[in-house]
Design a protein around this motif. Structure first.
Motif, PDB file in Angstrom:
ATOM      1  N   SER A   1      -4.378  18.551  -4.027  1.00  0.00           N
ATOM      2  CA  SER A   1      -5.805  18.248  -3.880  1.00  0.00           C
ATOM      3  C   SER A   1      -6.011  16.757  -3.598  1.00  0.00           C
ATOM      4  O   SER A   1      -6.994  16.365  -2.968  1.00  0.00           O
ATOM      5  N   TYR A   2      -5.074  15.874  -4.075  1.00  0.00           N
ATOM      6  CA  TYR A   2      -5.187  14.457  -3.717  1.00  0.00           C
ATOM      7  C   TYR A   2      -4.824  14.257  -2.249  1.00  0.00           C
ATOM      8  O   TYR A   2      -5.540  13.611  -1.495  1.00  0.00           O
ATOM      9  N   LEU A   3      -3.662  14.839  -1.857  1.00  0.00           N
ATOM     10  CA  LEU A   3      -3.157  14.609  -0.501  1.00  0.00           C
ATOM     11  C   LEU A   3      -4.175  15.017   0.565  1.00  0.00           C
ATOM     12  O   LEU A   3      -4.281  14.370   1.606  1.00  0.00           O
ATOM     13  N   PHE A   4      -4.924  16.092   0.290  1.00  0.00           N
ATOM     14  CA  PHE A   4      -5.866  16.570   1.301  1.00  0.00           C
ATOM     15  C   PHE A   4      -7.304  16.175   1.007  1.00  0.00           C
ATOM     16  O   PHE A   4      -8.219  16.619   1.687  1.00  0.00           O
TER      17      PHE A   4
ATOM     18  N   PHE B   1       0.827  -1.209   0.000  1.00  0.00           N
ATOM     19  CA  PHE B   1       0.000   0.000   0.000  1.00  0.00           C
ATOM     20  C   PHE B   1       0.862   1.260   0.000  1.00  0.00           C
ATOM     21  O   PHE B   1       0.460   2.288  -0.538  1.00  0.00           O
ATOM     22  N   THR B   2       2.085   1.154   0.606  1.00  0.00           N
ATOM     23  CA  THR B   2       2.979   2.309   0.585  1.00  0.00           C
ATOM     24  C   THR B   2       3.421   2.592  -0.839  1.00  0.00           C
ATOM     25  O   THR B   2       3.428   3.746  -1.299  1.00  0.00           O
ATOM     26  N   VAL B   3       3.805   1.518  -1.544  1.00  0.00           N
ATOM     27  CA  VAL B   3       4.198   1.673  -2.945  1.00  0.00           C
ATOM     28  C   VAL B   3       3.049   2.308  -3.733  1.00  0.00           C
ATOM     29  O   VAL B   3       3.227   3.274  -4.476  1.00  0.00           O
ATOM     30  N   GLU B   4       1.855   1.764  -3.537  1.00  0.00           N
ATOM     31  CA  GLU B   4       0.679   2.298  -4.231  1.00  0.00           C
ATOM     32  C   GLU B   4       0.501   3.776  -3.924  1.00  0.00           C
ATOM     33  O   GLU B   4       0.234   4.588  -4.813  1.00  0.00           O
ATOM     34  N   TYR B   5       0.682   4.134  -2.650  1.00  0.00           N
ATOM     35  CA  TYR B   5       0.494   5.530  -2.225  1.00  0.00           C
ATOM     36  C   TYR B   5       1.504   6.436  -2.925  1.00  0.00           C
ATOM     37  O   TYR B   5       1.164   7.505  -3.431  1.00  0.00           O
ATOM     38  N   ILE B   6       2.766   5.984  -2.961  1.00  0.00           N
ATOM     39  CA  ILE B   6       3.810   6.800  -3.604  1.00  0.00           C
ATOM     40  C   ILE B   6       3.510   6.952  -5.095  1.00  0.00           C
ATOM     41  O   ILE B   6       3.616   8.052  -5.655  1.00  0.00           O
TER      42      ILE B   6
ATOM     43  N   GLY C   1      -7.204  10.666   0.030  1.00  0.00           N
ATOM     44  CA  GLY C   1      -5.781  10.900   0.233  1.00  0.00           C
ATOM     45  C   GLY C   1      -5.408  10.763   1.694  1.00  0.00           C
ATOM     46  O   GLY C   1      -4.405  10.111   2.040  1.00  0.00           O
ATOM     47  N   VAL C   2      -6.209  11.343   2.571  1.00  0.00           N
ATOM     48  CA  VAL C   2      -5.942  11.272   4.007  1.00  0.00           C
ATOM     49  C   VAL C   2      -6.109   9.843   4.505  1.00  0.00           C
ATOM     50  O   VAL C   2      -5.280   9.332   5.265  1.00  0.00           O
TER      51      VAL C   2
END
Lengths: 283, 283, 283, 283
Positions: free
Chosen positions: A94-97, A78-83, A101-102
């Motif tokens: 806008s994705y991160l927040f 999931f970390t790889v996917e997130y990166i 994203g959160v």
């Protein structure tokens, strides 16, 4: 939360690797996009299930190592996917927040925290929120419509329900204090040993949950209980009435008249209307 | 309770100190008026919270003096506020006997009573009702609209719900007596030792609260329980239905367009419509 | 049950003693008729309350004689009233077999039975049904309207709710049997010792009463409980929905357009109608 | 499930024995057909009741042989009926795989299984589903209308309620995990010994069932309970609102008048209307 994806399709319409990955990850109307979503949902579902099983003492003792390995495996995936998500998306902020994203971030952190302290791995259940992406896959358009309608009705009735809950809590606090005096102070009922305790009982009662861990033992206490129950019985109708009335209005709007005035372009005529209400042209 | 303030603004429109204080205390559309309201609400909230904490035995033993001082501090503050309110208001009688006038007084008395007897300080929770003023501050107009609509729906459905509750209580009393005969007299179940006791059980059951402190133990008792539960399950719908139907009617009435077409007489145009949708005449 | 009285006024319009008594007893729009009704209601209310108190063991021991005397006093009073009612009414048969006629008789019999056997005095609570006459007195017309509307909505939704309850009971029986196999047979949970017992648990659960006197102890049992709870949670909506929809329709009919066509006499036009829909005359 | 029978009447309209038996078994508008249905329903009802009684330990010990004989008698009767049904029906496949075809088979198998193993006889309660045929007999047309309307409303609201239940379960899982940490890990409350256990508690609570077999004991746990209860109290409205809104729409649709005025185009006339209520043109 649901409807902002389609509007961003255009930005990512080039054929670079980054945009192709973006389409696989963020859209689900292509074959590979759908496959990615389904695999991801299964992985999320299994990882939540593993966290739940890990908390069962007998299972944890028997398979401690297995659980640990699975947890790290899922977290790294999931970390790889997130990166990758951060890499491919144009408007990173806008994705991160955004809601997802959160949630994506929160569902990674607990595992890394277990390096320093024990326990937080159970917070991984927050991953269950990632499953809300499921609505993007299965009969997408329709379910989003349903969910949006529910959300609209919720938003519209939120203020009213808040007002109502406040009134109910005020009444519960006052009757709960009377119960504290009658049951706790006079009759020494341990379940009513303080006002907060009585308030807990009052909420459990007025909501018709009725655990029965705290119950009145005196006659006066039973009379007050009866009153609070009848109030609860008569008022549980109110949130229902509010939501129903909102939904009624929202559903009436779902199949609106799609006719567009040839003259002024107005959309939103009544089904029975024969003339445009804006410029009087025949429809 | 909510809508009588604005009508009294005119009376207090001079620039005397008294009227300026009146505007600060009774209105909340000026800056200082809003600030006053917010500070007051916080003080009320904290004072209610202090009363709740004071009732917790462990806390009370540890901080008896602190609680006593806080209580007197709040009471003196609110007493001063009460006296100022009476001073500035023109129609003293209508304030003193208004809902908030009575609540303001009731939330002072208990502390003074503690000089003579112990105990009544817990009655200070009645202060929670003062918090209803909160709706005057936060997004005032809108929430008052919500609250008024809820109240109208309540008032309209009150008679119907009373009729309904009376019928339910009559049925509960009759089935409760049968339970008393079957469980209390025949099977010696201590939870059904008298008809009032059985009535308490009946109300707890038919409202779906179901504490479980009193439960049937005989076969006949369980059959009667099942009947009363099914009655409750089938009828809990009624108050909900009543309130929902009322709210439906109230919400539909919120903004009806009263314009009538001069040509065809059609009523029921959209607020934004410029032409009759039936015959194209200009409205 | 409510609307058959006014139609019988004419029969009793002579000025004989019998008809004058009839008007006092059966009507409540005259002063003496209203006074009679109010006294009767108080007597009924007190007599029901006495029966309830009599069942409390401590009270009964202390005041056995008093209760006995009160009971006989009320019964003799009500017997006289019953005989007078039969005497003054013209259509004796229709009174004797009407709802209130049967209730009036049933609320006398138990006391006379106590001459032969002990116990039946508690059946006197059936008198509570006589209190339904209260709606004739207090704001009569309006409350009868409310009650009639509730009854109409009930009658209309009865068939639908019966169909629904049957489906729910069928599902509960099947899941209850699974619980009997899982909890009763395999895990020896005494609360699930037979299928009827499991059915009792199922109804207590699916109606969200949830006493807690019978609860699952195995993992499989908790999973089935969860399923039955979610079914109950999702379907408790249905009776509510049915009653609400009926009430919605009934309330819309309450304020109909009272305009009568000058030409053909048709009543029941839409509020917005300009021409009679039967004969095209302008309204 | 309900409406496919009438369409097949034509296929079986010859006068052969097979078609005559078909009409008796599958239709209920003839005298013999109705008699067959009523006898069958009684037999099914009794056989389900026998299965329920058989599970009561005291009864089973006393009448083991009787129960065994009754069970075989019913099973053989129903087997014969099942074979005859297959014989007379033309489209055997569509019967075998229809809802009632599968239920008819399932309600025979358990008895035959008891030859090899003990226990499965209780699965015979599945026969209760055969009782759904009752709606074909009693006031058939009307009840089928009711049932169909309920089913339509269910089908329409199924997607929405699923979305909603998923959201509720996600929230319950997250709050349940917090309870596991607060009550299970910190306070050693045995009712919260694992996340699945906490989830069970969460569902029992949020649905307002509230058994009371698992209850919070810490202050933090009671605060979280209060939050989950208030969420449940505020959201139980949603399924109700959904079903009610659907039913409202279904009931309104039952008999719409489709006539359109030739003159002014108004649609929405009463079924009995002869003239347009807007412009007096004959319809």
């Amino acid at each position: 939360m649901f409807d902002d994806l389609s509007s961003r399709v255009e930005e990512h319409s080039t054929d670079s690797l980054r945009d192709r990955i973006w389409r696989v990850i963020f859209l689900s109307n292509t074959r590979s996009g759908k496959a990615f979503d389904i695999i991801l949902l299964w992985l999320i579902g299994i990882s939540v299930f593993v966290v739940m099983l890990e908390s069962v003492p007998t299972l944890q003792e028997a398979h401690r190592k297995l659980f640990n390995r699975l947890e790290w495996m899922f977290t790294i995936l999931f970390t790889v996917e997130y990166i990758v998500r951060i890499w491919v998306v144009r408007s990173k902020k806008s994705y991160l927040f955004s809601f997802f994203g959160v949630v994506d971030l929160l569902s990674l952190i607990p595992t890394y925290l277990t390096i320093f302290v024990a326990g937080p791995q159970y917070l991984l259940v927050v991953r269950v929120l990632r499953l809300l992406r499921v609505f993007r896959v299965l009969k997408m358009a329709r379910h989003i419509g349903e969910a949006n309608m529910l959300m609209n009705a919720f938003r519209a009735s939120f203020a009213k329900i808040t007002v109502f809950l406040f009134l109910v809590l005020a009444v519960t606090l006052i009757l709960g204090t009377m119960m504290y005096l009658v049951e706790g102070v006079v009759a020494n009922n341990p379940g009513f040993s303080s006002i907060p305790q009585s308030l807990y009982w009052g909420i459990v009662t007025i909501s018709t949950v009725g655990y029965g861990d705290v119950t009145p033992i005196t006659v006066a206490g039973k009379v007050i209980s009866t009153i609070i129950i009848l109030i609860g019985y008569g008022t549980i109708a109110v949130p229902t009435g509010i939501v129903t009335a909102e939904l009624n209005m929202n559903m009436a709007k779902i199949h609106p008249d799609k006719r567009k005035c040839k003259e002024c372009g107005h959309i939103g005529h009544d089904t029975k209307a024969r003339y445009c209400k804006m410029c009087s042209t025949e429809l």
